[in-house]
Design an enzyme around this catalytic site. Sequence first.
Site, PDB file in Angstrom:
ATOM      1  N   ASP A  95       0.877  -1.106  -0.272  1.00  0.00           N
ATOM      2  CA  ASP A  95       0.161   0.345   0.009  1.00  0.00           C
ATOM      3  C   ASP A  95       0.804   1.628   0.423  1.00  0.00           C
ATOM      4  OD1 ASP A  95      -2.953  -0.974  -0.014  1.00  0.00           O
ATOM      5  OD2 ASP A  95      -2.296  -1.801   2.006  1.00  0.00           O
ATOM      6  N   TYR A 179      -9.338  -1.363   3.228  1.00  0.00           N
ATOM      7  CA  TYR A 179      -8.984  -0.449   5.080  1.00  0.00           C
ATOM      8  C   TYR A 179      -9.212   0.257   5.325  1.00  0.00           C
ATOM      9  CZ  TYR A 179      -7.627  -5.876   6.631  1.00  0.00           C
ATOM     10  OH  TYR A 179      -8.065  -6.866   8.054  1.00  0.00           O
TER      11      TYR A 179
END
EC number: 1.4.3.-
Length: 481
Positions: A95, A179
């Site tokens: 990420d 998330y």
Amino acid sequence: MPEFVRDGYMNRLKPIDITQPEGVSFRMRGNELSWANFRMHVGFNYREGIVLSDIRVDDDEQGRERTLFNRLSVVEMVVPYGDPNPPHHRKHAFDVGEYGTGLMTNSLKLGCDCKGAIHYLDAVVATVSGEAALIQNAICIHEEDNGLLYKHTDYRDGSVISARDRKLILSQIITAANYEYAFYHIFSLDGTYKLEIKLTGQLNTYCMHPSETAAPYGTEVAHRVNAHNHQHIFSLRVDPAVDGPNNTVVQSDAVASEHPTGSPENPYGNGFYAKKTPFRTAKESVADYCHETSRTWDITNPSSINSASHKPVAYKILNNNCPRLLAHADSKLAKRAHFARHALFVTPYRDYELFPAGDYVCQSTGGLDHPHNSTVADWVARDESIDNTDIVCYVQFGLTHFPRTEDFPIMPAEPVGVMLRASNFFTRNPALWVPPSTVSVDRSSRNAFADSKQQQEASAAAVQGPTKSCCAGESRIGSKL
């Protein structure tokens, strides 16, 4: 979701307000932040998000400012999933390197994402089209009470001294697809730095065919809804300057004395000590956490000796939230995420060596012949000296997530973190300047049921004791002598 919860449940909690009637204790001059004994520069970029640099501390005992860290930032993370069946083996997002935690940062809202007296910093990032984009309120800076700082009751005369700790928090929250990750850079009055990350948001799920079962690689969190096992492994890059530019990392393990019970060196068999192992070269520094020895790592300055302990001054890495990557070493994932295979790497500082999975993660194949695609594995392979020189530490931490039904449909925040704490850096408790807590200073604390009949009856029945505050002064317990 909350809008589907019955209204009757919403009134169970009464409001909590956090007040600082005289304002905050930190100061901003541009992007330079001063608080208590700390001073630092607060930066931000599209890839790492918050970057803290030039971190210093005023040492009241020595009467001088001392350096701690050149730079601190989260430089990578990987989220590998554990179902070996195609196409799930491809699910391992980087990420930071692939998407950018700065680029995914939320605009924070007063009273929701941070609570109390808040100062915000905006951020400017580049979009995929190359244009500048403003993220308002990207960084939240505020203070919180942090419980006891120190306390002691002298049983001889019943006197008590007690002081409250406080923490300064710099935070950002990102949304990475399903998330949410909340990053909290935390400083406390005893000189400690802690990075805490809270994980929330939604599980990555898929609908199962009636012939499928979730076990053993997942959990059926709702009817025919499968959430796979996965890991979250982060990399904190620590560019230290512990009391100067040249440092050495020393591994510390708690071990029992080698001498047998009854020997002159250990007559009663109770001896134990901290076994110190200095890392001299990069290959020696590749290390994992060991629960049996409560392993820590000291970033020391061999040229700066503590006048009281006669040991090199140090900042200790405390990292017991560091699961090892569970993918096999020869898997494509393990090769791409080599940084996640160990809790610690130490390399000599080099310009532009920032990102342990490579500058261009999607293209990184490793190899020193491609310097922008090289990874921490290549930097360690050079096996250069890391002894009493300018070094960089890559500290990996995180968690292995076996989903629960309680994580569905939205996950309660789960914290994970790593800490850097002074170890023989100061000659005494560096927070002794903090005044003891007193009732006269605390304007908001009160008895929870002070006006209720129940509290009045309880007070009447209580054993009468001293009327002084037990924060500083006479204890409410009797003297033992």
